[in-house]
Every structure is written in structure tokens, then in C-alpha cells.
Design a protein around this motif. Structure first.
Motif, PDB file in Angstrom:
ATOM      1  N   ASP A   1       1.881  -1.625  13.925  1.00 22.12           N
ATOM      2  CA  ASP A   1       2.946  -2.619  13.801  1.00 22.12           C
ATOM      3  C   ASP A   1       2.595  -3.747  12.839  1.00 22.12           C
ATOM      4  O   ASP A   1       3.465  -4.545  12.485  1.00 22.12           O
ATOM      5  CB  ASP A   1       3.317  -3.181  15.176  1.00 22.12           C
ATOM      6  CG  ASP A   1       3.983  -2.126  16.052  1.00 22.12           C
ATOM      7  OD1 ASP A   1       4.492  -1.118  15.504  1.00 22.12           O
ATOM      8  OD2 ASP A   1       3.981  -2.288  17.289  1.00 22.12           O
ATOM      9  N   TRP A   2       1.342  -3.824  12.428  1.00 17.43           N
ATOM     10  CA  TRP A   2       0.944  -4.775  11.395  1.00 17.43           C
ATOM     11  C   TRP A   2       0.908  -4.100  10.026  1.00 17.43           C
ATOM     12  O   TRP A   2       1.151  -4.752   9.005  1.00 17.43           O
ATOM     13  CB  TRP A   2      -0.428  -5.370  11.708  1.00 17.43           C
ATOM     14  CG  TRP A   2      -0.440  -6.257  12.922  1.00 17.43           C
ATOM     15  CD1 TRP A   2       0.640  -6.876  13.502  1.00 17.43           C
ATOM     16  CD2 TRP A   2      -1.571  -6.627  13.706  1.00 17.43           C
ATOM     17  NE1 TRP A   2       0.241  -7.607  14.589  1.00 17.43           N
ATOM     18  CE2 TRP A   2      -1.114  -7.470  14.746  1.00 17.43           C
ATOM     19  CE3 TRP A   2      -2.927  -6.325  13.644  1.00 17.43           C
ATOM     20  CZ2 TRP A   2      -1.962  -8.026  15.698  1.00 17.43           C
ATOM     21  CZ3 TRP A   2      -3.773  -6.875  14.590  1.00 17.43           C
ATOM     22  CH2 TRP A   2      -3.299  -7.722  15.598  1.00 17.43           C
ATOM     23  N   ARG A   3       0.597  -2.824  10.003  1.00 13.28           N
ATOM     24  CA  ARG A   3       0.504  -2.104   8.728  1.00 13.28           C
ATOM     25  C   ARG A   3       1.864  -1.778   8.127  1.00 13.28           C
ATOM     26  O   ARG A   3       1.986  -1.619   6.917  1.00 13.28           O
ATOM     27  CB  ARG A   3      -0.272  -0.789   8.916  1.00 13.28           C
ATOM     28  CG  ARG A   3      -1.757  -1.004   9.064  1.00 13.28           C
ATOM     29  CD  ARG A   3      -2.441   0.261   9.527  1.00 13.28           C
ATOM     30  NE  ARG A   3      -2.501   1.298   8.526  1.00 13.28           N
ATOM     31  CZ  ARG A   3      -2.942   2.530   8.765  1.00 13.28           C
ATOM     32  NH1 ARG A   3      -3.345   2.855   9.980  1.00 13.28           N
ATOM     33  NH2 ARG A   3      -2.968   3.420   7.815  1.00 13.28           N
ATOM     34  N   TYR A   4       2.887  -1.658   8.991  1.00 13.50           N
ATOM     35  CA  TYR A   4       4.218  -1.262   8.519  1.00 13.50           C
ATOM     36  C   TYR A   4       5.284  -2.223   9.030  1.00 13.50           C
ATOM     37  O   TYR A   4       5.172  -2.771  10.125  1.00 13.50           O
ATOM     38  CB  TYR A   4       4.549   0.157   8.996  1.00 13.50           C
ATOM     39  CG  TYR A   4       3.608   1.197   8.458  1.00 13.50           C
ATOM     40  CD1 TYR A   4       3.830   1.814   7.227  1.00 13.50           C
ATOM     41  CD2 TYR A   4       2.464   1.563   9.181  1.00 13.50           C
ATOM     42  CE1 TYR A   4       2.950   2.757   6.728  1.00 13.50           C
ATOM     43  CE2 TYR A   4       1.582   2.517   8.684  1.00 13.50           C
ATOM     44  CZ  TYR A   4       1.829   3.099   7.462  1.00 13.50           C
ATOM     45  OH  TYR A   4       0.948   4.030   6.970  1.00 13.50           O
ATOM     46  N   HIS A   5       6.328  -2.393   8.244  1.00 14.10           N
ATOM     47  CA  HIS A   5       7.495  -3.167   8.663  1.00 14.10           C
ATOM     48  C   HIS A   5       8.320  -2.315   9.629  1.00 14.10           C
ATOM     49  O   HIS A   5       8.163  -1.090   9.676  1.00 14.10           O
ATOM     50  CB  HIS A   5       8.336  -3.556   7.446  1.00 14.10           C
ATOM     51  CG  HIS A   5       7.629  -4.478   6.500  1.00 14.10           C
ATOM     52  ND1 HIS A   5       7.277  -5.766   6.842  1.00 14.10           N
ATOM     53  CD2 HIS A   5       7.203  -4.291   5.220  1.00 14.10           C
ATOM     54  CE1 HIS A   5       6.663  -6.334   5.822  1.00 14.10           C
ATOM     55  NE2 HIS A   5       6.607  -5.468   4.823  1.00 14.10           N
ATOM     56  N   PRO A   6       9.236  -2.949  10.392  1.00 17.80           N
ATOM     57  CA  PRO A   6      10.071  -2.186  11.332  1.00 17.80           C
ATOM     58  C   PRO A   6      10.842  -1.032  10.697  1.00 17.80           C
ATOM     59  O   PRO A   6      11.121  -0.032  11.351  1.00 17.80           O
ATOM     60  CB  PRO A   6      11.029  -3.244  11.893  1.00 17.80           C
ATOM     61  CG  PRO A   6      10.250  -4.521  11.811  1.00 17.80           C
ATOM     62  CD  PRO A   6       9.453  -4.395  10.542  1.00 17.80           C
ATOM     63  N   ASP A   7      11.152  -1.150   9.389  1.00 21.90           N
ATOM     64  CA  ASP A   7      11.891  -0.073   8.713  1.00 21.90           C
ATOM     65  C   ASP A   7      10.977   1.051   8.230  1.00 21.90           C
ATOM     66  O   ASP A   7      11.422   2.012   7.606  1.00 21.90           O
ATOM     67  CB  ASP A   7      12.715  -0.629   7.551  1.00 21.90           C
ATOM     68  CG  ASP A   7      11.852  -1.204   6.427  1.00 21.90           C
ATOM     69  OD1 ASP A   7      10.604  -1.152   6.522  1.00 21.90           O
ATOM     70  OD2 ASP A   7      12.432  -1.721   5.445  1.00 21.90           O
TER      71      ASP A   7
END
Length: 197
Positions: free
Chosen positions: A46-52
């Protein structure tokens, strides 16, 4: 993942966040698998990627400046639930050492059981490590398990760290608990024979 550990010299990935819990290390939605492989791709998901689903270029694991087999983390690393998957994700990503000034006990043991060495250092040494890595991402740290020392090669400063003697033996010989028992099979059988006489 069962790899012997002796001396590791590596660059570091800095994660100067305190109270990183196991749900931040590996979110609960990824815990369905029952084997240890494949968790690394979702380490700090959840830090490496955005919600999309797009890459968060601001997160350190996505920054090409930083890399290596040592994760330098803030105080109280691995708090929260006791999920072993967090240690699986750290190991599967390729880290062999996590450095912090304090680890949650269960997570610390889970790392050791998965051939990741948790190294506890003083707050001052941890701050110096962060400062060094930010000043020069190519700076190296040496972790010497036999001598139980960690050395900042840029400054020459070194600290001694503690480790359970049994876990040290297992790490240095690439043994998990079952391997250790099997390596002592003859002794166990001799003892059983002796007490049954």
C-alpha cells in the motif's frame, strides 16, 4: 530461502518510519497463500502502489537510487499481528538483514525463522546509518554474524548486537528447526535408547 549467513556487505534501503506494523509490511488481503514464495512482490504494497495500482515513485523501494540486501527501519519494526507472512515478504523480496533500534518480539523471531537477521542497534547508530545512506546511497554496511557486529563502512563505526546462540547456529549453517533436529538424530536416538533401558 534457507541460505547460510556469515558476513554480509551491502548497500541499504532506508525506511525511517517508526511503528511499522505487519499489516503495513504485508496487507491482510495477501495472506491467502500457504507457501512462502511470491510475497515479496507485495511487500509494503500500500506504500509502493497508489490505490489505482500505479507505482508510487516517491516510495523508497521504487527509487532506483536505493537498493541492497539490508533494510534500515525506524524504531518498533514489526508491531501488530503475529503473522509470519510479514517475514516471508521481507525474505522473498531479497532482504537478508533488517536493522532497527527495536523490534516487536514475535516479528523478530519470525524473521530469524525465515533466515532474515534482525539487528538491534542504538538510536544514535541508527540515525548515523540513515544519515550515511541519504548522503551516499552507495555506502555499504557490513554485518558480521560470527562476531555479532554491524559496521558502517563509510564512518568506520561499529556496534555489537545480540542474538540467541541457537538461532545464530541455525543461520550460520542454513538450518531451520527441523533441519537442526535431523542433524542431531543420532544423539536423540542414543538418548532415547539410554532412557528406555
Amino acid at each position: 530461502m534457507k541460505t547460510k549467513f556469515n558476513i554480509l556487505t551491502s548497500t541499504c534501503v532506508p525506511l525511517p518510519l517508526e511503528n511499522v506494523d505487519t499489516d503495513q509490511i504485508i496487507p491482510a488481503r495477501f495472506l491467502k497463500a500457504t507457501t512462502k514464495e511470491g510475497f515479496g512482490e507485495n511487500l509494503f504494497r500500500d506504500w509502493r502502489y497508489h490505490p489505482d495500482g500505479s507505482l508510487n515513485e516517491d516510495f523508497v523501494l521504487n527509487n532506483p537510487l536505493y537498493g541492497g540486501r539490508i533494510l534500515v527501519a525506524g524504531k518498533n519494526f514489526g508491531s501488530g499481528s503475529s503473522r509470519e507472512h510479514a517475514a516471508w515478504a521481507i525474505a522473498d523480496y531479497g532482504f537478508r538483514v533488517v536493522v532497527s533500534s527495536f523490534f516487536a518480539d514475535i516479528h523478530k523471531n519470525n524473521e530469524l525463522n525465515n533466515f532474515v537477521l534482525p539487528v538491534v542497534v542504538t538510536e544514535a547508530f541508527l540515525k548515523e546509518l540513515f544519515d550515511t545512506v541519504y548522503a551516499d546511497p552507495k555506502a555499504e554496511v557490513e554485518v558480521d554474524l560470527p562476531r555479532q557486529t554491524i559496521t558502517n563502512k563509510a564512518t568506520g563505526k561499529s556496534e555489537h548486537f545480540e542474538i540467541n546462540a541457537y538461532k545464530k547456529h541455525c543461520l550460520m549453517n542454513g538450518l531451520d528447526d527441523i533441519d537442526f533436529l535431523l542433524s542431531n538424530k543420532d544423539k536423540i536416538e542414543a538418548w532415547e535408547k539410554k532412557v528406555s533401558e
